[in-house]
Motif scaffolding. Structure first.
Motif, short mmCIF file in Angstrom:
data_model
loop_
_atom_site.label_atom_id
_atom_site.label_comp_id
_atom_site.label_asym_id
_atom_site.label_seq_id
_atom_site.Cartn_x
_atom_site.Cartn_y
_atom_site.Cartn_z
N TRP A 16 1.11 -1.19 0.49
CA TRP A 16 0.31 -0.09 -0.45
C TRP A 16 0.77 1.06 -0.11
CZ3 TRP A 16 -6.03 -0.29 1.44
CH2 TRP A 16 -6.24 -1.13 0.96
N VAL A 17 0.47 1.63 -0.70
CA VAL A 17 1.22 3.94 -0.42
C VAL A 17 0.08 4.78 0.21
CG1 VAL A 17 2.21 5.61 -1.66
CG2 VAL A 17 2.24 3.62 -2.46
N PHE A 18 1.16 5.28 1.92
CA PHE A 18 -0.06 5.81 2.18
C PHE A 18 0.20 7.42 2.37
CE2 PHE A 18 0.68 1.66 3.66
CZ PHE A 18 -0.96 1.73 4.89
N ILE A 19 -0.65 7.90 1.91
CA ILE A 19 -0.15 9.59 1.84
C ILE A 19 -0.91 10.37 3.15
CG2 ILE A 19 -0.51 11.36 0.14
CD1 ILE A 19 -1.23 9.20 -1.75
N SER A 20 0.19 11.03 3.42
CA SER A 20 -0.14 11.93 4.64
C SER A 20 -0.01 13.66 4.25
CB SER A 20 -0.03 12.16 6.06
OG SER A 20 -0.55 12.80 7.11
N HIS A 21 -1.15 14.81 3.67
CA HIS A 21 -0.50 16.04 2.93
C HIS A 21 -1.88 17.11 3.49
CE1 HIS A 21 1.00 19.36 0.46
NE2 HIS A 21 -0.54 18.98 -0.44
#
Length: 261
Positions: free
Chosen positions: A17-22
């Motif tokens: 999985w790719v986890f993004i926090s922005h």
């Protein structure tokens, strides 16, 4: 700002999985293997630094169509958890029944009404209640994975089984051999097809499923104990475990024991 790559469940064959926090917002997407996930993460990091990545828009665009998710389901979950025969059943159901109705719908647009209409349609096509129940079970399993992957938040197929008739109006009748028919069948085999006589005698005297009969080996026969150990099944070109996943013992009559010996 952060983009990380990891598995939700560790282990060989598990998805990455790719986890993004922005900007106080978070998102995650299943990508496939580790290499693919690293590639996607690298591109997202570059776009974030250039201000070209909209998390909400990316989230909206990345909801897969049912047919694409079902294909991924077959390559991952089904390949790791189902016997080849079950995989074949899923493939047939997806191609013949599910994709024609749900295939071009994004997962988050599938509503309970779609599932209800699907069940009603299959009733109108004359399929049996048992068949419709199986189709709905396959659909539910695929959608459950979508919920588990956090692609959709609600399961549109839950509690729709009540719409399926408990049993068909016409019950199927079983017409077993009479004793006279059984004797005629055995005599005919013995006289004209002696090579197949032991096979059909075993079928008649034990009630084993066809795949279980084909999968029998000499070591499964215990002549001292007078029983057959049913350990495996043969289905769609593959040796697998029995339907229950457990072995069982079936008694041999004296005639069957002598014939097989």
């Amino acid at each position: 700002m952060g983009v990380t790559v990891r598995q939700k469940e560790r282990g060989k064959g598990k998805s990455w999985w790719v986890f993004i926090s922005h900007n106080g917002k978070r998102s995650s997407r299943r990508v496939g293997d580790k290499a693919a996930a690293e590639t996607v993460a690298s591109k997202i990091r570059a776009k974030l630094q250039l201000g070209e990545f909209d998390l909400e828009e990316k989230k909206k665009r990345s909801i897969p169509l049912f047919k694409d998710f079902a294909e991924g389901f077959m390559q991952t979950y089904s390949a790791m958890n189902h016997k080849p025969s079950t995989q074949g059943s899923y493939r047939q159901v997806i191609d013949q029944h599910l994709n024609p109705v749900f295939g071009d719908l994004a997962l988050d647009t599938i509503a309970r009404k779609h599932v209800k209409d699907f069940i009603a349609q299959k009733h109108d096509e004359g399929l049996s209640s048992g068949t419709i129940r199986n189709l709905k079970a396959y659909l539910s399993c695929i959608l459950s994975e979508a919920v588990d992957d956090e692609i959709i938040s609600t399961h549109p197929a839950l509690r729709t089984g009540k719409l399926i008739k408990k049993k068909d109006d016409e019950t199927k009748t079983i017409a077993p051999f009479t004793w006279e028919e059984k004797d005629l069948f055995e005599r005919t085999l013995k006289e004209h097809f002696p090579r197949y006589y032991p096979f059909f005698l075993t079928a008649l005297r034990t009630g084993l499923r066809l795949g279980e009969l084909i999968a029998l080996r000499p070591g499964d026969l215990d002549f001292n104990g007078g029983f057959i150990e049913v350990r495996r099944n043969f289905a769609k070109g593959h040796l697998t475990s029995t339907k229950s996943g457990k072995s069982r013992r079936v008694d041999m009559s004296k005639e069957l024991s002598e014939t097989l010996r």
